[in-house]
Design a protein around this motif. Structure first.
Motif, PDB file in Angstrom:
ATOM      1  N   THR A 178       0.858  -1.189   0.000  1.00 19.82           N
ATOM      2  CA  THR A 178       0.000   0.000   0.000  1.00 19.82           C
ATOM      3  C   THR A 178       0.890   1.233   0.000  1.00 19.82           C
ATOM      4  OG1 THR A 178      -0.089   0.221   2.398  1.00 19.82           O
ATOM      5  CG2 THR A 178      -1.695  -1.261   1.381  1.00 19.82           C
ATOM      6  N   VAL A 179       0.304   2.403  -0.195  1.00 21.38           N
ATOM      7  CA  VAL A 179       1.095   3.633  -0.167  1.00 21.38           C
ATOM      8  C   VAL A 179       1.701   3.857   1.218  1.00 21.38           C
ATOM      9  CG1 VAL A 179      -0.066   4.807  -2.069  1.00 21.38           C
ATOM     10  CG2 VAL A 179      -0.968   5.040   0.241  1.00 21.38           C
ATOM     11  N   ASP A 180       1.109   3.266   2.256  1.00 24.17           N
ATOM     12  CA  ASP A 180       1.634   3.392   3.608  1.00 24.17           C
ATOM     13  C   ASP A 180       2.693   2.343   3.935  1.00 24.17           C
ATOM     14  OD1 ASP A 180      -0.070   5.547   4.099  1.00 24.17           O
ATOM     15  OD2 ASP A 180      -1.687   4.218   4.755  1.00 24.17           O
ATOM     16  N   GLY A 181       2.895   1.340   3.061  1.00 23.34           N
ATOM     17  CA  GLY A 181       3.967   0.382   3.252  1.00 23.34           C
ATOM     18  C   GLY A 181       3.605  -1.077   3.451  1.00 23.34           C
ATOM     19  N   PRO A 182       2.553  -1.425   4.203  1.00 20.07           N
ATOM     20  CA  PRO A 182       2.292  -2.848   4.414  1.00 20.07           C
ATOM     21  C   PRO A 182       1.741  -3.531   3.162  1.00 20.07           C
ATOM     22  CG  PRO A 182       0.640  -1.532   5.541  1.00 20.07           C
ATOM     23  CD  PRO A 182       1.650  -0.574   4.982  1.00 20.07           C
ATOM     24  N   LEU A 183       1.848  -4.849   3.133  1.00 18.40           N
ATOM     25  CA  LEU A 183       1.285  -5.624   2.035  1.00 18.40           C
ATOM     26  C   LEU A 183      -0.228  -5.667   2.140  1.00 18.40           C
ATOM     27  CD1 LEU A 183       3.549  -8.793   1.700  1.00 18.40           C
ATOM     28  CD2 LEU A 183       3.286  -6.942   0.068  1.00 18.40           C
ATOM     29  N   HIS A 184      -0.877  -5.795   0.977  1.00 16.86           N
ATOM     30  CA  HIS A 184      -2.327  -5.989   0.942  1.00 16.86           C
ATOM     31  C   HIS A 184      -2.636  -6.875  -0.260  1.00 16.86           C
ATOM     32  CE1 HIS A 184      -6.469  -5.044   1.969  1.00 16.86           C
ATOM     33  NE2 HIS A 184      -6.695  -5.082   0.665  1.00 16.86           N
ATOM     34  N   SER A 185      -3.610  -7.748  -0.097  1.00 18.63           N
ATOM     35  CA  SER A 185      -4.055  -8.613  -1.184  1.00 18.63           C
ATOM     36  C   SER A 185      -5.272  -7.958  -1.826  1.00 18.63           C
ATOM     37  CB  SER A 185      -4.416  -9.997  -0.633  1.00 18.63           C
ATOM     38  OG  SER A 185      -4.858 -10.831  -1.672  1.00 18.63           O
ATOM     39  N   TYR A 186      -5.087  -7.466  -3.057  1.00 18.12           N
ATOM     40  CA  TYR A 186      -6.142  -6.750  -3.768  1.00 18.12           C
ATOM     41  C   TYR A 186      -6.862  -7.675  -4.735  1.00 18.12           C
ATOM     42  CZ  TYR A 186      -4.016  -2.369  -2.226  1.00 18.12           C
ATOM     43  OH  TYR A 186      -3.527  -1.337  -1.470  1.00 18.12           O
ATOM     44  N   GLY A 232      -7.552  -1.343  -9.975  1.00 23.31           N
ATOM     45  CA  GLY A 232      -7.538  -0.225 -10.910  1.00 23.31           C
ATOM     46  C   GLY A 232      -6.408  -0.347 -11.896  1.00 23.31           C
ATOM     47  N   VAL A 233      -5.684   0.737 -12.108  1.00 21.78           N
ATOM     48  CA  VAL A 233      -4.588   0.771 -13.066  1.00 21.78           C
ATOM     49  C   VAL A 233      -3.299   0.837 -12.280  1.00 21.78           C
ATOM     50  CG1 VAL A 233      -3.569   2.011 -15.014  1.00 21.78           C
ATOM     51  CG2 VAL A 233      -6.052   1.987 -14.702  1.00 21.78           C
ATOM     52  N   VAL A 285     -12.700   2.857  -1.569  1.00 30.74           N
ATOM     53  CA  VAL A 285     -13.287   3.753  -0.566  1.00 30.74           C
ATOM     54  C   VAL A 285     -14.441   3.055   0.151  1.00 30.74           C
ATOM     55  CG1 VAL A 285     -14.607   5.886  -0.273  1.00 30.74           C
ATOM     56  CG2 VAL A 285     -12.539   5.888  -1.679  1.00 30.74           C
ATOM     57  N   GLU A 286     -15.336   2.405  -0.617  1.00 32.51           N
ATOM     58  CA  GLU A 286     -16.483   1.702  -0.023  1.00 32.51           C
ATOM     59  C   GLU A 286     -16.050   0.589   0.922  1.00 32.51           C
ATOM     60  OE1 GLU A 286     -18.796   0.202  -3.278  1.00 32.51           O
ATOM     61  OE2 GLU A 286     -19.596   2.181  -3.802  1.00 32.51           O
ATOM     62  N   ARG A 287     -14.983  -0.117   0.555  1.00 34.10           N
ATOM     63  CA  ARG A 287     -14.533  -1.267   1.340  1.00 34.10           C
ATOM     64  C   ARG A 287     -13.465  -0.915   2.373  1.00 34.10           C
ATOM     65  NH1 ARG A 287     -14.031  -5.373  -3.884  1.00 34.10           N
ATOM     66  NH2 ARG A 287     -16.238  -5.294  -4.413  1.00 34.10           N
ATOM     67  N   GLY A 288     -13.036   0.332   2.408  1.00 36.64           N
ATOM     68  CA  GLY A 288     -12.028   0.756   3.372  1.00 36.64           C
ATOM     69  C   GLY A 288     -10.655   0.155   3.097  1.00 36.64           C
ATOM     70  N   ILE A 289     -10.334  -0.021   1.824  1.00 39.54           N
ATOM     71  CA  ILE A 289      -9.075  -0.640   1.421  1.00 39.54           C
ATOM     72  C   ILE A 289      -8.071   0.462   1.086  1.00 39.54           C
ATOM     73  CG2 ILE A 289      -7.996  -2.092  -0.343  1.00 39.54           C
ATOM     74  CD1 ILE A 289     -10.707  -3.529  -0.545  1.00 39.54           C
ATOM     75  N   PRO A 290      -6.816   0.305   1.529  1.00 39.95           N
ATOM     76  CA  PRO A 290      -5.822   1.348   1.251  1.00 39.95           C
ATOM     77  C   PRO A 290      -5.421   1.402  -0.222  1.00 39.95           C
ATOM     78  CG  PRO A 290      -4.791  -0.522   2.345  1.00 39.95           C
ATOM     79  CD  PRO A 290      -6.272  -0.785   2.331  1.00 39.95           C
ATOM     80  N   GLU A 291      -4.913   2.554  -0.614  1.00 38.58           N
ATOM     81  CA  GLU A 291      -4.450   2.803  -1.987  1.00 38.58           C
ATOM     82  C   GLU A 291      -3.203   1.960  -2.273  1.00 38.58           C
ATOM     83  OE1 GLU A 291      -4.818   5.111  -5.548  1.00 38.58           O
ATOM     84  OE2 GLU A 291      -6.091   5.173  -3.780  1.00 38.58           O
TER      85      GLU A 291
END
Length: 133
Positions: free
Chosen positions: A28-36, A42-43, A119-125
């Motif tokens: 994420t833009v904040d550093g931790p991993l996320h499974s998208y 998106g792009v 935004v709806e799901r509260g997922i980081p960028e």
């Protein structure tokens, strides 16, 4: 030793892939991993070069390509005002401009939908950096 938050995300990600889900593991833009999920992503570019990723950026691209198409039509028709034959070769610019408008508009829609879902799901960028495994 307790698993780190990144280890927990990797485990979740691997389980989701095993269930057949289409997911991408990114920082994420904040550093931790996320499974998208694919629709949340998106792009995303795998490049260090500046690139367009936002809906607004793609709309600016669409305007540029539309201006190219209009200019190219003027190139085709311009010589007729002086009694000359149309400059048919400039139609390649018209086609390129129209294709660019369609591409940029489609990508703007993808980016806007992904942003709305995050935004709806509260997922980081997601970050714009290289893919992380």
């Amino acid at each position: 030793m307790a698993p780190t938050p990144d280890d927990q995300v990797r485990t979740f990600h691997e389980q989701a892939l095993a269930r057949g889900e289409k997911r991408v593991l990114l920082r994420t833009v904040d550093g931790p991993l996320h499974s998208y999920a694919k629709d949340e992503l998106g792009v995303v570019t795998a490049s260090s070069h500046p690139q367009v990723r936002s809906a607004g950026g793609f709309l600016v691209m669409a305007v540029f390509f539309a201006a190219l198409a209009v200019f190219s039509i003027m190139l085709v028709a311009g010589p007729t005002s002086r009694g000359q034959d149309p400059l048919w070769g400039a139609l390649i610019l018209t086609a390129a401009g129209a294709a660019g408008v369609l591409y940029a508009a489609r990508m703007a829609g993808v980016a806007a939908k992904a942003k709305r879902l995050r935004v709806e799901r509260g997922i980081p960028e997601p970050t714009a950096r290289q893919f992380d495994r």
